[in-house]
Design an enzyme around this catalytic site. Structure first.
Site, short mmCIF file in Angstrom:
data_model
loop_
_atom_site.label_atom_id
_atom_site.label_comp_id
_atom_site.label_asym_id
_atom_site.label_seq_id
_atom_site.Cartn_x
_atom_site.Cartn_y
_atom_site.Cartn_z
N ASP A 83 -4.43 -62.33 72.07
CA ASP A 83 -3.12 -62.79 72.53
C ASP A 83 -2.14 -62.86 71.35
O ASP A 83 -2.51 -63.26 70.24
CB ASP A 83 -3.29 -64.19 73.16
CG ASP A 83 -2.03 -64.69 73.82
OD1 ASP A 83 -1.55 -64.02 74.74
OD2 ASP A 83 -1.54 -65.76 73.40
N GLU A 141 -2.71 -57.57 72.07
CA GLU A 141 -1.42 -57.63 72.77
C GLU A 141 -0.35 -57.44 71.70
O GLU A 141 0.00 -58.36 70.97
CB GLU A 141 -1.25 -58.98 73.47
CG GLU A 141 0.08 -59.10 74.21
CD GLU A 141 0.40 -60.53 74.61
OE1 GLU A 141 1.10 -60.71 75.61
OE2 GLU A 141 -0.02 -61.47 73.92
#
Length: 575
Positions: A225, A280
């Site tokens: 993330d 990401e």
């Protein structure tokens, strides 16, 4: 090496080519844990619920699962505010439940990817609680990003009332929060998510140990993330007149981050079984994206351009061309996605031609699917987009519920909204709850088999979903679920013969068409039928016989009349 040996694959196990790692062309199914299946009746999904549905995911035809965070968390941001990275939140189960899930995933011939959240922790994390109790300048505060305020531009305000920089939170407002002692801490997201200081060696060491903890338990990979956001500008420069959505510069894509991922790659590569990491990554240029995919860094980057593209042949062609050009020099494989837990579901986005709204903004889409009713043109376009997605080289990421044709739920009562964007925006942006509504599995009424009995799910489910349950679609050959199964099965069968390169075909401004070895994919984004190239109109000779220069229709997202592909439809041709 793993303490949890892998079981042998089942007769239904995914294709595992000998000359390429599994992740290069995998179909990965994103599981939003809280909304997948509730096994214990508390209204929230859990690990045992996922385990109970693994046969369905295997039969759908995916290769791997990606689990959103299931760690201990106050759920201020759906679990992306982690309080303990080495434990399972009791809402979702226990470490024993996780170990059982890993074993069951491998028994079904699938792989398991878990989310790792290194940019920030929960404000309830032990480290941050220690920082709050410590004095400014103490070692406990060095794990996070604390700064003094600056003089106010107004003579009526004290020097400590201005944040250290003008950086914005992605969820609205300033990215800084002031403590009673006068210091400010950075939170690029919610105030309950303080950013870690990755210039502190203790932080780096801690996350290396966290990686090993989950690798030892048998996970096959990590989705990272906010992968580009770990390091911030040490001079803390203002953004000024630059776009508040700037990617590279003071806030994201600092060059220091690459050393972290080189260290992580060495750890991951030390484990057997083709473990992987996908980041990401938002970047301002293909060249910067390529840096993350060097042979000693991340295996893949989670790319969003196709998800952000409007319903347009020119937009789709540009995304595909630019992505392949960016990835090709790295030797990695591209990733493709249409929906995720952070975006409006594409069934609803495709109801309008203007393109998707941004993160956390109201969809602003009328029509039945905009309020969770029977989908219209959005579903037609979504089915067509699936064939485009699956025909492209690289890996495809599916978001739970898209195989059912679920639309965005835009009429959740305000009192039920839980996304922090709702509060941070002053109740002007509804946030992402509309794509996170629990899945409908069976039955005619809420909770539609999501929870046992009549337990109320954590977000309300639309009554109109009774026609979209997995049970309702199972035996219907025309259903979206049946279409997904057929498309995924066809892709798996074709993969060994598909090269990584495309040959573009010119069939008109409203058409995306390309050949990939024996497969031709045609997507008609226009409002009128288009003629398919060189289609054989007869089933004779048999389908396994290919005639020179001719192609047979393998699969269509909508009925094809003769050699005419309808508007807002796609087709695969073989030959």
């Amino acid at each position: 090496m793993s303490r949890f040996p892998r079981e042998g694959t089942t007769p239904h196990s995914p294709r595992q080519p000998q000359d390429a790692p599994w992740w290069r062309d995998a179909v990965v199914y994103e599981v939003y844990v809280r909304s997948f299946t509730d096994s214990d009746g508390d209204g929230e999904g859990d690990l045992q619920g996922i385990r109970s549905r693994l046969g369905r995911l295997r039969d759908l035809g995916v290769d791997a699962l990606w689990l959103t965070p299931f760690y201990r968390s106050p759920l201020a941001d759906g679990g992306y505010d982690v309080a303990d990275y080495r434990d399972v939140d009791p809402r979702f189960g226990s470490l024993n439940d996780f170990d059982a899930l890993v074993a069951a995933v491998h028994e079904h011939g699938l792989r398991l990817i878990v989310d790792i959240v290194p940019n920030h922790t929960s404000d309830q994390h032990r480290w941050f609680q220690e920082a709050l109790a410590a004095e400014p300048g103490s070692p406990a505060r060095e794990r996070y990003i604390f700064r003094s305020g600056r003089e106010s531009s107004s003579s009526e305000r004290s020097a400590e009332e201005e944040p250290p920089t003008d950086w914005p939170s992605a969820f609205g407002g300033s990215a800084w929060k002031q403590l009673p002692d006068g210091e400010w801490f950075l939170h690029l997201y919610a105030p309950e998510q303080p950013d870690l200081n990755w210039r502190n060696p203790e932080v780096r060491s801690e996350f290396e140990d966290i990686l090993r903890f989950w690798l030892d338990r048998g996970v096959d990979g990590f989705r990272i993330d906010v992968a580009a956001g770990l390091f911030k500008d040490p001079e803390f420069r203002d953004l000024g007149d630059r776009s508040r959505h700037v990617v590279d510069g003071p806030i994201y894509s600092r060059p220091e981050v690459h050393e972290v991922y080189r260290d992580w790659r060495r750890i991951i590569d030390s484990y057997e079984g083709e473990r992987m990491a996908i980041g990401e990554v938002w970047t301002d240029s293909p060249e910067d994206l390529a840096l993350y995919l060097r042979p000693d860094e991340l295996h893949q980057a989670f790319q969003f351009d196709l998800q952000l593209a409007k319903w347009s042949a020119s937009a789709f062609r540009k995304v595909i061309t630019d992505t392949l050009a960016a990835i090709e020099p790295t030797g990695s494989a591209p990733t493709w996605v249409l929906s995720s837990h952070d975006s409006v579901r594409h069934v609803t986005r495709y109801e309008q031609p203007a393109g998707p709204p941004g993160i956390g903004t109201p969809p602003g889409i009328g029509g039945p699917s905009g309020i969770g009713g029977s989908p219209g043109i959005g579903l037609t376009r979504a089915r067509a987009a699936l064939l485009l997605l699956l025909a492209l080289p690289g890996s495809a990421y599916l978001y739970q519920g898209e195989e059912l044709g679920l639309p965005e739920v835009t009429d959740i009562p305000e009192a039920a909204l839980q996304d922090p964007i709702w509060e941070r925006s002053g109740h002007t942006k509804r946030g992402r709850d509309g794509c996170r509504v629990p899945l409908p599995w069976s039955g005619k009424n809420e909770p539609f088999g999501f929870s046992p009995g009549d337990a109320r799910p954590w977000l309300p489910m639309p009554e109109a979903w009774r026609s979209l349950t997995a049970e309702a679609q199972d035996e219907d050959p025309a259903s979206t679920l049946s279409f997904y199964k057929e498309a995924l099965a066809a892709r798996r069968k074709l993969l060994p013969d598909l090269p990584d390169t495309l040959e573009w075909l010119e069939l008109g401004d409203d058409v995306v068409a390309f050949r990939r070895g024996p497969l031709t994919c045609v997507l008609n984004c226009g409002n009128a039928p288009v003629r398919l190239p060189d289609v054989r109109l007869s089933d004779v000779p048999p389908p396994d016989v290919r005639l020179p220069g001719e192609r047979r229709l393998l699969l269509g997202s909508a009925p094809v009349e003769g050699d005419l592909l309808p508007a807002n439809a796609s087709a695969w041709l073989l030959g």
